[in-house]
Design a protein around this motif. Structure first.
Motif, PDB file in Angstrom:
ATOM      1  N   ALA A 207      -4.314   0.846 -26.917  1.00 64.24           N
ATOM      2  CA  ALA A 207      -3.583   1.550 -25.671  1.00 64.24           C
ATOM      3  C   ALA A 207      -3.778   1.073 -24.660  1.00 64.24           C
TER       4      ALA A 207
ATOM      5  N   CYS B 173     -10.099   4.324 -19.882  1.00 64.68           N
ATOM      6  CA  CYS B 173     -10.030   5.757 -20.258  1.00 64.68           C
ATOM      7  C   CYS B 173      -8.499   6.339 -19.901  1.00 64.68           C
TER       8      CYS B 173
ATOM      9  N   ASP C  63      -5.592   4.690 -19.689  1.00 66.87           N
ATOM     10  CA  ASP C  63      -4.596   4.217 -20.919  1.00 66.87           C
ATOM     11  C   ASP C  63      -4.694   4.841 -22.014  1.00 66.87           C
ATOM     12  N   HIS C  64      -6.039   4.978 -22.572  1.00 70.18           N
ATOM     13  CA  HIS C  64      -6.220   5.761 -23.775  1.00 70.18           C
ATOM     14  C   HIS C  64      -5.379   7.285 -23.876  1.00 70.18           C
TER      15      HIS C  64
ATOM     16  N   SER D  28      -1.937   8.560 -25.674  1.00 71.78           N
ATOM     17  CA  SER D  28      -1.746   9.375 -26.734  1.00 71.78           C
ATOM     18  C   SER D  28      -0.900  10.389 -26.385  1.00 71.78           C
TER      19      SER D  28
END
Length: 201
Positions: free
Chosen positions: A114, A139, A141-142, A146
Motif C-alpha cells: 500500500a 501508516c 498510506d496503509h 484499505s
C-alpha cells in the motif's frame, strides 16, 4: 531550499486508454502547479515538506480510484538551470528521485504493497526527520490503501471541508451512515493526520 516532488502512475502500461489517463491527470497536475516531464512521470516543488505531502495527497485523491500514483519527496537545495524552460537540478531533486525509487521497490513487497509516498532529505541538510515523516506516511498510506470507492469519495469531501450532511446527500445515504463509515474506516483520523503532516516544516 525546496521540497521537490516526483510522481508517476502505477502500472500505467496496463491502462486501457493512456490518452484519457493523461487528460485526467493533467487537470489535477495543473491545479497543483505540477507538470509532466517524460511519459507518465511528473514533477513540482513546494516551499515545505508539509506542503509537498499535502499537494501529493491532493493529486492522488483527485484522480482516485481510476488512477493510482506513487510519489517521492525530497528536501534540499534546488538550482534553476534554465529560467526560460524552468529546468531544475540539485540535491533536493536527487533526494526526491531516491525516494520515489524506494517507493516503487517497497510496493513490490507484500507487507508494503500500500506504500505510495516516501521522503528523503539531502545529505548534510537540516530539515524534517526522515524516519518520523516516513513512519507517518507508511501508516497513512496503509489506511488509504484499505478504503473502498465510497470511503475515498467521503474522504475527499471531508478534506475539502464539506459537512458530513452534505456528503451524505451526495452519496444518497444518511448523515449517520457517513459518520459511522468515517469512524470505522479511519476517515476522521486521516483528516487529522493530513492536518498534522501539512504543518511539517
Amino acid at each position: 531550499m525546496k521540497a521537490a516532488v516526483i510522481g508517476d502512475v502505477v502500472a500505467s502500461r496496463r491502462a486501457p486508454d493512456r490518452r484519457a489517463l493523461h487528460r485526467q491527470l493533467r487537470a489535477a497536475l495543473a491545479a497543483a502547479g505540477f507538470a509532466f516531464t517524460v511519459g507518465d512521470e511528473f514533477q513540482g516543488a513546494q516551499p515545505s515538506v508539509g506542503a509537498a505531502i499535502d499537494t501529493a495527497l491532493g493529486i492522488r485523491l483527485a484522480v482516485a480510484p481510476e488512477i493510482d500514483i506513487r510519489f517521492g519527496i525530497g528536501w534540499g537545495p534546488v538550482t534553476v538551470l534554465d529560467a526560460e524552460t524552468g529546468i531544475q537540478d540539485g540535491p533536493g531533486w536527487w533526494a526526491a528521485r531516491e525516494a520515489i525509487e524506494w517507493t516503487a521497490t517497497a510496493q513490490r513487497q507484500p507487507g508494503l504493497a500500500a506504500v505510495r509516498t516516501s521522503y528523503r532529505r539531502a545529505a548534510d541538510t537540516a530539515g524534517p526527520d526522515v524516519d518520523a515523516v516516513n513512519a507517518a506516511l507508511l501508516c497513512r498510506d496503509h489506511l488509504l490503501g484499505s478504503l473502498d470507492d465510497r470511503s475515498t469519495r467521503i474522504l475527499k469531501g471531508l478534506l475539502s471541508n464539506r459537512s458530513k450532511k452534505d456528503i451524505a446527500a451526495a452519496e444518497h445515504v444518511s448523515a449517520s451512515a457517513v459518520s459511522q463509515r468515517a469512524g470505522r474506516d479511519g476517515l476522521d483520523l486521516l483528516v487529522l493526520t493530513s492536518a498534522y503532516l501539512r504543518g511539517v516544516r
